[in-house]
Design a protein around this motif. Structure first.
Motif, PDB file in Angstrom:
ATOM      1  N   TYR A   1       5.297   4.867  31.404  1.00  0.00           N
ATOM      2  CA  TYR A   1       6.440   5.951  31.398  1.00  0.00           C
ATOM      3  C   TYR A   1       6.553   6.259  29.860  1.00  0.00           C
ATOM      4  CZ  TYR A   1      10.169   2.429  29.925  1.00  0.00           C
ATOM      5  OH  TYR A   1      10.749   1.549  29.483  1.00  0.00           O
TER       6      TYR A   1
ATOM      7  N   LEU B   1       3.596  13.361  34.124  1.00  0.00           N
ATOM      8  CA  LEU B   1       3.071  12.307  32.674  1.00  0.00           C
ATOM      9  C   LEU B   1       2.099  13.184  31.799  1.00  0.00           C
ATOM     10  CD1 LEU B   1       3.217   8.630  34.576  1.00  0.00           C
ATOM     11  CD2 LEU B   1       4.790   9.766  32.896  1.00  0.00           C
TER      12      LEU B   1
ATOM     13  N   TRP C   1       4.447   5.483  24.794  1.00  0.00           N
ATOM     14  CA  TRP C   1       4.090   5.074  26.320  1.00  0.00           C
ATOM     15  C   TRP C   1       4.499   3.652  26.440  1.00  0.00           C
ATOM     16  CZ3 TRP C   1       3.683   9.124  29.338  1.00  0.00           C
ATOM     17  CH2 TRP C   1       3.327  10.364  28.733  1.00  0.00           C
TER      18      TRP C   1
END
Ligand code: G3P
Length: 478
Positions: free
Chosen positions: A7, A191, A13
Motif C-alpha cells: 500500500y 495502485l 510503498w
C-alpha cells in the motif's frame, strides 16, 4: 503467487503490519490473480495524520504548481496505459480495448481538471455592502475558495482508475490531500495509477492509498474524524455511509435503473443500437447502463426483433479477446443476476434467448413482456440481462421511471423534440439523454443522481466546487 502488492503512504510503498492480505479473484479464471495488503485501523490512523499535515503545505503551494504536477501525472498515466489496462483486464474482466480507453480517458480527465482548476479557483468575488437595504458603502467583502482538508475517495470496481481520478484530480487541484480506498477488484489497477502520481513527484503524504477488507477498515475510514469530505461511487453501501458520516460534504453516486422510453415515431434502428451499447457494454456493469426498456406496444415487436438480431452478434468470451460480453465481476454477482432471471422465468417473462451461464460468464439476455410484479422490473442486475416492458402510453412509461427508488439517468427516443423535452422534464432523474443511451461522459458534463442514486453533482467543475469551501474577508471602512 507469494507477492503481495504494497500500500502507499508517506510517499512510500509499505507492507501492512497485519501480515495479512486480500486476494483478488480473476473473474474469468476464478483463481487468485493478485494479493494486496490488508491494512489495519492503526495504519489508517497513521495515514490520516500524514494526509492532514501534508495538506497544510499543499494548500500553500501555488495553484499553477499544483496544476503542473497534475499535468505530469496525466502524461505518466497515459504513458503507462498498457500495463494498467492489463490489470483491469485481469481484475475486473473489462474488455482489453475498453481498459485502454479507461486509462486514456483518465489522463484527459486529470489534465482537464488541472486547466479548469486554475481558472475557477483563480477567481473570487468582490461585494460591496450598500446593495443590501440599510447599509452604507462601508464594507467590502472578498471571497475565495479554500480547501476542505482530507478527502476520502472510494471508487467502484467498474471504473477503478477513471472514477478514482475523477475524485483525486479535483481534490488535489483544490488544495486537499487524499486518502484513497480502492475496491478489492480493481485495487491493483488503482495502485498502478497511484504510482503515476508518485512518479510525478507529489509531496510525501499528500496522496495515500490503503487497501484492505471493508469489514476491517471500511466504516473506520468513512467515520474517521480526520476525514473532511467523502467522494464515493458504488452501490447501497453509499446509503449507509451517508447515514454514518460526520458533518462533512458528501458526493455519492450510487445505483441506477436507467429507463429507455421509446415512442412510436422513434428511429428503431438507432434505438436498437443504443440499447445494445447502453444495455450491454461492459456486460451491463455500469450505473448508467440502460436497465429497463419502456416501449410503445405498437412498435415493440419490431424493436425487439431488431435488438434480438444485434444481441445474436455480440461476442461472448474472455476480456483478453475483446469480447463484448465478459464474465461479471464476482460469483456472487452472477448468482444475484441468475436470481433475477429465475424470478422473471417463474412469473412468465418471454425469453428472447436461452439463459446460459458458465462460471461468471452470463450470455446476453433480453427479457420481453416483463411486468411490474417481476423483480427485474425494479432491481438493477448489473449484468447482461435487459428487461422490456411494453407500454400503452407515454404516461405509463414516465410513471414506471418515476416509481423507481433510483433516479440516475434515463433516455427518450422520438423525432419530436417538443415531446422529448416534455418527457425529459417529467422524468425524475439527474440526466435525460434525448436520442442516445445514458452515459456519464464527456467527463466535464454535470453528473448526478436523484433519490437513492446519490447526492451532490459530479463532472469536473462540480467536483472541484464540492471540494472547496467559500471563505470571505470583510474590510470595514471607517
Ligand atoms: O457506473 C459508473 C458510472 O459513472 C458510469 O459511467 O461512463 O459508463 O457512463 P459511464
Amino acid at each position: 503467487d507469494g507477492e503481495v502488492y504494497k500500500y502507499y503512504a508517506d510517499g512510500e510503498w509499505k507492507k501492512s503490519a497485519s501480515g495479512k492480505s486480500v486476494a483478488i479473484i480473476n473473474p474469468t479464471t476464478r483463481k487468485t490473480q493478485y494479493k494486496v495488503q490488508a491494512c489495519t485501523q492503526e495504519e489508517v490512523n497513521k495515514v490520516m495524520d500524514l494526509a492532514k499535515s501534508a495538506q497544510k503545505a499543499w494548500a500553500k503551494t501555488p495553484l499553477w504548481k499544483r496544476a503542473e504536477l497534475l499535468h505530469k501525472a496525466a502524461a505518466l498515466l497515459k504513458e503507462h496505459k498498457v500495463p494498467i489496462a492489463e490489470c483491469l483486464v485481469k481484475e475486473i474482466a473489462k474488455p482489453a480495448k475498453d481498459s485502454v480507453t479507461e486509462v486514456v480517458r483518465s489522463g484527459d480527465l486529470i489534465s482537464y481538471t488541472a486547466e479548469e482548476g486554475v481558472r475557477i479557483l483563480g477567481e473570487g468575488k468582490f461585494l460591496v455592502s450598500d446593495s443590501f437595504p440599510g447599509n452604507e458603502r462601508t464594507k467590502y467583502c472578498l471571497t475565495s475558495k479554500v480547501p476542505l482538508g482530507v478527502v476520502l475517495a472510494i471508487p467502484p470496481f467498474n471504473y477503478p482508475v477513471n472514477l478514482a481520478v475523477s475524485k483525486i484530480g479535483p481534490a488535489l487541484i483544490a488544495g486537499n490531500s487524499l486518502v484513497l480506498k480502492p475496491p478489492t477488484q480493481g485495487a491493483v489497477s488503482c495502485l498502478h495509477m497511484v504510482h503515476c502520481f508518485h512518479l510525478a513527484g507529489f509531496p510525501k503524504g499528500l496522496i495515500n492509498c490503503v487497501t484492505g477488507k471493508g469489514s476491517e477498515i471500511g466504516d473506520f475510514l468513512t467515520m474517521h474524524p480526520g476525514v473532511n469530505c467523502i467522494s464515493f461511487t458504488g452501490g447501497d453501501t453509499g446509503i449507509s455511509i451517508s447515514k454514518k458520516a460526520g458533518m462533512i460534504p458528501l458526493q455519492m453516486e450510487l445505483g441506477g435503473k436507467d429507463a429507455c422510453i421509446v415512442l412510436e415515431d422513434a428511429d428503431l434502428e438507432l434505438v436498437a443500437s443504443n440499447i445494445i451499447k447502453g444495455g450491454f457494454s461492459y456486460s451491463g456493469q455500469r450505473c448508467t447502463a440502460i436497465k429497463v426498456v419502456l416501449v410503445m406496444e405498437s412498435v415493440a415487436d419490431a424493436l425487439v426483433e431488431k435488438v434480438k438480431e444485434k444481441v445474436a452478434k455480440l461476442k461472448v468470451g474472455p476480456p483478453e479477446e475483446n469480447s463484448d460480453i465478459t464474465p461479471v465481476v464476482t460469483e456472487s454477482s452472477a448468482n444475484f443476476i441468475e436470481g433475477l432471471v429465475v424470478d422473471a422465468k417463474e412469473k412468465g417473462a418471454t425469453f428472447c434467448q436461452q439463459y446460459k451461464r458458465e462460471g461468471n460468464l452470463i450470455w446476453p439476455l433480453l427479457l420481453d413482456n416483463v411486468r411490474p410484479d417481476m423483480r427485474i422490473a425494479w432491481e438493477e442486475p448489473f449484468g447482461p440481462v435487459l428487461p422490456v416492458i411494453r407500454i400503452n402510453s407515454v404516461e405509463e412509461g414516465i410513471h414506471h421511471c418515476n416509481a423507481s427508488n433510483f433516479g440516475l439517468q434515463g433516455c427518450v427516443f422520438t423525432k419530436d423534440i417538443n415531446k422529448a423535452i416534455l418527457i425529459s422534464d417529467a422524468m425524475e432523474t439527474g440526466t435525460v439523454q434525448i436520442n442516445s443511451a445514458p452515459a456519464r461522459g464527456p467527463d466535464h458534463f454535470p453528473f448526478q443522481g436523484l433519490k437513492d442514486s446519490g447526492i451532490g453533482s459530479q463532472g469536473v467543475t462540480n467536483s472541484i466546487n464540492l471540494m472547496v469551501k467559500v471563505k470571505t474577508t470583510v474590510i470595514n471602512l471607517p
